[in-house]
Design a protein around this motif. Structure first.
Motif, PDB file in Angstrom:
ATOM      1  N   ALA A 273      22.479  57.262 -10.046  1.00 56.43           N
ATOM      2  CA  ALA A 273      21.997  58.275 -10.677  1.00 56.43           C
ATOM      3  C   ALA A 273      23.282  57.723 -11.500  1.00 56.43           C
ATOM      4  CB  ALA A 273      21.464  59.078 -10.425  1.00 56.43           C
ATOM      5  N   GLY A 274      22.869  57.572 -12.432  1.00 61.23           N
ATOM      6  CA  GLY A 274      23.871  57.668 -13.893  1.00 61.23           C
ATOM      7  C   GLY A 274      24.551  56.434 -13.808  1.00 61.23           C
ATOM      8  N   THR A 275      25.654  56.994 -14.859  1.00 61.61           N
ATOM      9  CA  THR A 275      26.666  55.337 -15.290  1.00 61.61           C
ATOM     10  C   THR A 275      27.440  55.112 -13.548  1.00 61.61           C
ATOM     11  OG1 THR A 275      27.178  55.825 -17.396  1.00 61.61           O
ATOM     12  CG2 THR A 275      28.622  54.256 -15.834  1.00 61.61           C
ATOM     13  N   PRO A 276      27.085  53.774 -13.245  1.00 60.57           N
ATOM     14  CA  PRO A 276      28.352  54.029 -12.131  1.00 60.57           C
ATOM     15  C   PRO A 276      29.389  53.861 -12.107  1.00 60.57           C
ATOM     16  CG  PRO A 276      26.545  52.101 -11.911  1.00 60.57           C
ATOM     17  CD  PRO A 276      26.078  52.843 -13.604  1.00 60.57           C
ATOM     18  N   ILE A 277      30.410  53.818 -10.412  1.00 59.58           N
ATOM     19  CA  ILE A 277      31.547  54.283 -10.690  1.00 59.58           C
ATOM     20  C   ILE A 277      32.056  52.851 -10.714  1.00 59.58           C
ATOM     21  CG2 ILE A 277      33.740  54.859  -8.859  1.00 59.58           C
ATOM     22  CD1 ILE A 277      30.772  56.002  -6.821  1.00 59.58           C
ATOM     23  N   ILE A 278      32.156  52.132 -11.937  1.00 56.77           N
ATOM     24  CA  ILE A 278      31.817  50.033 -12.243  1.00 56.77           C
ATOM     25  C   ILE A 278      34.219  49.903 -11.712  1.00 56.77           C
ATOM     26  CG2 ILE A 278      31.986  48.604 -13.781  1.00 56.77           C
ATOM     27  CD1 ILE A 278      29.656  50.773 -15.322  1.00 56.77           C
ATOM     28  N   ALA A 279      34.814  50.728 -12.528  1.00 59.46           N
ATOM     29  CA  ALA A 279      36.120  50.240 -12.503  1.00 59.46           C
ATOM     30  C   ALA A 279      37.014  50.535 -10.727  1.00 59.46           C
ATOM     31  CB  ALA A 279      37.220  50.835 -13.454  1.00 59.46           C
ATOM     32  N   GLU A 280      36.065  51.762 -10.288  1.00 63.88           N
ATOM     33  CA  GLU A 280      36.822  52.091  -9.015  1.00 63.88           C
ATOM     34  C   GLU A 280      35.918  51.267  -8.037  1.00 63.88           C
ATOM     35  OE1 GLU A 280      35.944  54.310 -11.599  1.00 63.88           O
ATOM     36  OE2 GLU A 280      37.659  55.120 -11.721  1.00 63.88           O
ATOM     37  N   ALA A 281      34.303  50.411  -8.734  1.00 65.19           N
ATOM     38  CA  ALA A 281      33.651  49.782  -7.479  1.00 65.19           C
ATOM     39  C   ALA A 281      34.701  48.164  -7.469  1.00 65.19           C
ATOM     40  CB  ALA A 281      32.798  49.294  -7.895  1.00 65.19           C
ATOM     41  N   ILE A 282      35.314  48.412  -8.883  1.00 63.16           N
ATOM     42  CA  ILE A 282      36.033  46.700  -8.982  1.00 63.16           C
ATOM     43  C   ILE A 282      37.392  46.261  -8.573  1.00 63.16           C
ATOM     44  CG2 ILE A 282      37.202  45.524 -10.465  1.00 63.16           C
ATOM     45  CD1 ILE A 282      34.685  45.898 -12.561  1.00 63.16           C
ATOM     46  N   GLY A 283      37.814  47.973  -8.493  1.00 61.57           N
ATOM     47  CA  GLY A 283      39.068  48.180  -7.775  1.00 61.57           C
ATOM     48  C   GLY A 283      38.887  47.810  -6.272  1.00 61.57           C
ATOM     49  N   LEU A 284      38.336  48.180  -6.020  1.00 63.90           N
ATOM     50  CA  LEU A 284      37.876  48.170  -4.306  1.00 63.90           C
ATOM     51  C   LEU A 284      37.523  46.982  -3.939  1.00 63.90           C
ATOM     52  CD1 LEU A 284      36.944  49.462  -1.236  1.00 63.90           C
ATOM     53  CD2 LEU A 284      35.170  49.969  -2.390  1.00 63.90           C
ATOM     54  N   GLY A 285      36.436  46.844  -4.671  1.00 65.03           N
ATOM     55  CA  GLY A 285      36.519  44.856  -4.322  1.00 65.03           C
ATOM     56  C   GLY A 285      37.648  43.954  -3.903  1.00 65.03           C
ATOM     57  N   ALA A 286      38.620  44.260  -4.994  1.00 64.38           N
ATOM     58  CA  ALA A 286      40.008  43.594  -5.193  1.00 64.38           C
ATOM     59  C   ALA A 286      40.677  44.206  -4.240  1.00 64.38           C
ATOM     60  CB  ALA A 286      40.994  44.305  -6.152  1.00 64.38           C
ATOM     61  N   ALA A 287      40.845  45.192  -3.604  1.00 59.52           N
ATOM     62  CA  ALA A 287      41.162  45.365  -2.356  1.00 59.52           C
ATOM     63  C   ALA A 287      41.093  44.916  -1.081  1.00 59.52           C
ATOM     64  CB  ALA A 287      40.996  47.331  -1.925  1.00 59.52           C
ATOM     65  N   ILE A 288      39.701  44.676  -1.015  1.00 57.84           N
ATOM     66  CA  ILE A 288      39.101  44.047   0.019  1.00 57.84           C
ATOM     67  C   ILE A 288      39.530  42.541   0.599  1.00 57.84           C
ATOM     68  CG2 ILE A 288      36.953  42.919   1.542  1.00 57.84           C
ATOM     69  CD1 ILE A 288      35.396  45.791  -0.086  1.00 57.84           C
ATOM     70  N   ASP A 289      39.825  41.554  -1.037  1.00 57.87           N
ATOM     71  CA  ASP A 289      39.935  40.672  -1.332  1.00 57.87           C
ATOM     72  C   ASP A 289      41.930  40.748  -0.762  1.00 57.87           C
ATOM     73  OD1 ASP A 289      38.015  39.439  -2.436  1.00 57.87           O
ATOM     74  OD2 ASP A 289      38.584  40.001  -4.452  1.00 57.87           O
ATOM     75  N   PHE A 290      42.323  42.106  -0.650  1.00 56.62           N
ATOM     76  CA  PHE A 290      43.839  41.728  -0.309  1.00 56.62           C
ATOM     77  C   PHE A 290      43.817  42.055   1.071  1.00 56.62           C
ATOM     78  CE2 PHE A 290      47.337  44.411   0.794  1.00 56.62           C
ATOM     79  CZ  PHE A 290      48.196  43.733  -0.001  1.00 56.62           C
ATOM     80  N   LEU A 291      43.150  42.976   1.457  1.00 54.21           N
ATOM     81  CA  LEU A 291      43.301  42.824   2.596  1.00 54.21           C
ATOM     82  C   LEU A 291      42.733  41.408   3.545  1.00 54.21           C
ATOM     83  CD1 LEU A 291      41.978  46.951   3.447  1.00 54.21           C
ATOM     84  CD2 LEU A 291      44.019  45.741   3.546  1.00 54.21           C
ATOM     85  N   GLU A 292      41.615  40.831   2.730  1.00 53.57           N
ATOM     86  CA  GLU A 292      41.340  40.078   3.880  1.00 53.57           C
ATOM     87  C   GLU A 292      42.257  38.298   3.698  1.00 53.57           C
ATOM     88  OE1 GLU A 292      36.779  39.437   2.633  1.00 53.57           O
ATOM     89  OE2 GLU A 292      36.621  40.588   4.676  1.00 53.57           O
ATOM     90  N   SER A 293      42.814  38.108   2.827  1.00 57.03           N
ATOM     91  CA  SER A 293      44.163  37.860   2.609  1.00 57.03           C
ATOM     92  C   SER A 293      44.422  38.062   3.294  1.00 57.03           C
ATOM     93  CB  SER A 293      44.494  37.648   0.740  1.00 57.03           C
ATOM     94  OG  SER A 293      45.902  38.924   0.736  1.00 57.03           O
ATOM     95  N   ILE A 294      45.410  38.716   4.060  1.00 57.69           N
ATOM     96  CA  ILE A 294      45.932  39.098   5.493  1.00 57.69           C
ATOM     97  C   ILE A 294      45.154  38.696   6.394  1.00 57.69           C
ATOM     98  CG2 ILE A 294      47.818  41.113   6.336  1.00 57.69           C
ATOM     99  CD1 ILE A 294      48.044  42.313   3.843  1.00 57.69           C
ATOM    100  N   GLY A 295      44.199  39.438   6.674  1.00 52.74           N
ATOM    101  CA  GLY A 295      43.496  38.959   7.677  1.00 52.74           C
ATOM    102  C   GLY A 295      43.064  40.967   8.813  1.00 52.74           C
ATOM    103  N   MET A 296      42.041  41.461   8.870  1.00 57.94           N
ATOM    104  CA  MET A 296      42.206  42.828   9.534  1.00 57.94           C
ATOM    105  C   MET A 296      42.686  42.319  10.777  1.00 57.94           C
ATOM    106  SD  MET A 296      41.072  44.553   7.044  1.00 57.94           S
ATOM    107  CE  MET A 296      41.219  45.688   7.708  1.00 57.94           C
ATOM    108  N   GLU A 297      42.459  41.850  11.836  1.00 56.01           N
ATOM    109  CA  GLU A 297      42.920  41.360  13.009  1.00 56.01           C
ATOM    110  C   GLU A 297      44.508  41.254  12.807  1.00 56.01           C
ATOM    111  OE1 GLU A 297      40.785  38.833  11.385  1.00 56.01           O
ATOM    112  OE2 GLU A 297      38.735  39.269  12.958  1.00 56.01           O
TER     113      GLU A 297
END
Length: 408
Positions: A273-297
């Motif tokens: 509901a309401g205005t979403p957590i936009i910037a933070e979601a984008i930041g989380l997406g960038a964090a996932i890109d960073f982690l997966e560039s290294i590899g979770m394993e």
């Protein structure tokens, strides 16, 4: 893993604290952020900021694409079957509360059982206490072993035909152990129960496959996995989310509104509901890109080795008690020094530039189980090194010597 190259991507690590090079050992509470995450959020605010979903102008389209793109990244990260199974929340705590308030209160009746452990973070205990009070359901706790873990045999014995919900942490924020989620899922489903998994500690370190685990609900916290604060995720099976009522009401979560009634949008939007957590979601997406560039394993392998190294080194210190199992540990060590309060330990370590956590770690029942009021905790992530563990050990020895002289 090239640790030097990884550390270079975290601006905050390159500073002195109290005249010493910073050693940050508090990632279980909140991890540090790589430059790519900081830059992604700055870029959104500088070039694409607008509200999402309803605007047809260029900035609104950019913002919507980035926000929904982050949702798609989370779905891929967890191997969810559909992006509609990913709900953005304010954090892991909010995600658990959403399940408790929406699913549990609608599906629990007097005498139904909610099964959990005394080792849970308060965020995975208090919401269920409130469900039990509101519905008449009963909380049942899987017995703990002396080291704070539990056995599958005890888990099975605790469940019954009345069990409606099983809720456990994937990885303990105090003990560092990884619970056997796949086997717990099977036990829960055999009793017709749904299972909620608190993945706040595991998602930063482990490759999580919600389909392979067959979990019904899984939550994570962005700030513990190189993402920003204020963003979390609830994964829920689509068949469950589709029948859950929203718990917050307002803009964007509706389908049709009349003066006296309204109907709801489909999941996940009915829960945002309401205005979403936009910037933070984008930041989380960038964090996932960073982690997966290294590899979770690779990350899991490295932090597990580092945690084991820390366990071995701290075990060498006389008068230091380590809590939790000796095996099947991950990237943290919780401990106490004899006759020294954990807050004093953390304060002295801070004078050497070493940041650790001290307190009950939002696990007061577990502290009472160990007959302590609080503990100190050192937690590690992909940017930490064995040399930093050695500095922790040296700092603890100096702390012990300082208070030993003071006591004498």
């Amino acid at each position: 893993m090239n640790i030097h190259a990884i550390r270079e991507q975290f601006p905050i690590l390159h500073q002195q604290v109290n005249g010493h090079e910073l050693v940050y050992l508090d990632s279980a509470a909140s991890s540090q952020k790589p430059r790519s995450v900081i830059d992604a959020m700055r870029d959104y605010y500088e070039h694409s900021h607008a509200n999402v979903h309803r605007g047809v102008h260029t900035l609104g389209s950019r913002a919507t694409d980035a926000y929904e793109g982050a949702r798609a990244k989370v779905a891929t990260f967890l191997n969810a079957k559909d992006i509609r199974e990913i709900v953005f929340t304010r954090g892991a705590t909010a995600a658990i509360n959403l399940v408790a308030s929406s699913y549990a209160r609608a599906n629990c009746q007097p005498g139904d059982e909610i099964v959990l452990t005394a080792a849970e973070h308060h965020a995975n205990l208090i919401p269920w206490q409130q469900v039990a009070k509101a519905t008449g359901a009963i909380l049942k706790f899987i017995p703990l072993q002396p080291d704070g873990t539990f056995t599958l045999e005890d888990a099975a014995a605790t469940m019954s035909s009345k069990t409606k919900i099983v809720t456990v942490s994937h990885m303990s924020n105090v003990l560092g152990n990884v619970n056997p989620i796949k086997e717990l899922v099977q036990l829960a489903h055999e009793h017709g129960a749904v299972i909620v998994v608190d993945g706040a500690q595991s998602a930063p370190h482990h490759k999580v496959d919600v389909v392979q685990l067959d979990v019904d609900f899984f939550v994570l916290a962005g700030h513990k996995m190189c993402g920003p604060t204020g963003i979390g995720v609830l994964y829920g099976k689509q068949a469950l989310l589709a029948h859950m009522e929203p718990v917050e009401f307002g803009g964007d979560m509706i389908e049709f509104v009349d003066l006296h009634d309204a109907t709801w949008n489909e999941a996940p939007y009915r829960f945002e509901a309401g205005t979403p957590i936009i910037a933070e979601a984008i930041g989380l997406g960038a964090a996932i890109d960073f982690l997966e560039s290294i590899g979770m394993e690779e990350i899991n392998k490295y932090v597990t080795q580092l945690g084991n190294y820390a366990y071995e080194r701290l075990s060498e210190i006389d008068g230091l008690t380590i809590y939790g199992p000796t095996k099947n540990r991950s990237a943290l060590v919780t401990f106490n020094l004899d006759e020294v309060h954990p807050h004093d330990v953390a304060t002295v370590l801070d004078t050497y530039g070493i940041a650790v956590r001290a307190g009950h770690h939002c696990c007061q029942p577990l502290m009472r189980y160990f007959d302590v009021s609080s503990t100190a905790r050192a937690s590690f992530y992909l940017y930490n090194t064995e040399a930093e563990v050695d500095r922790l050990v040296d700092g603890l020895i100096q702390t012990k010597e300082f208070f030993g002289h003071a006591i004498r």
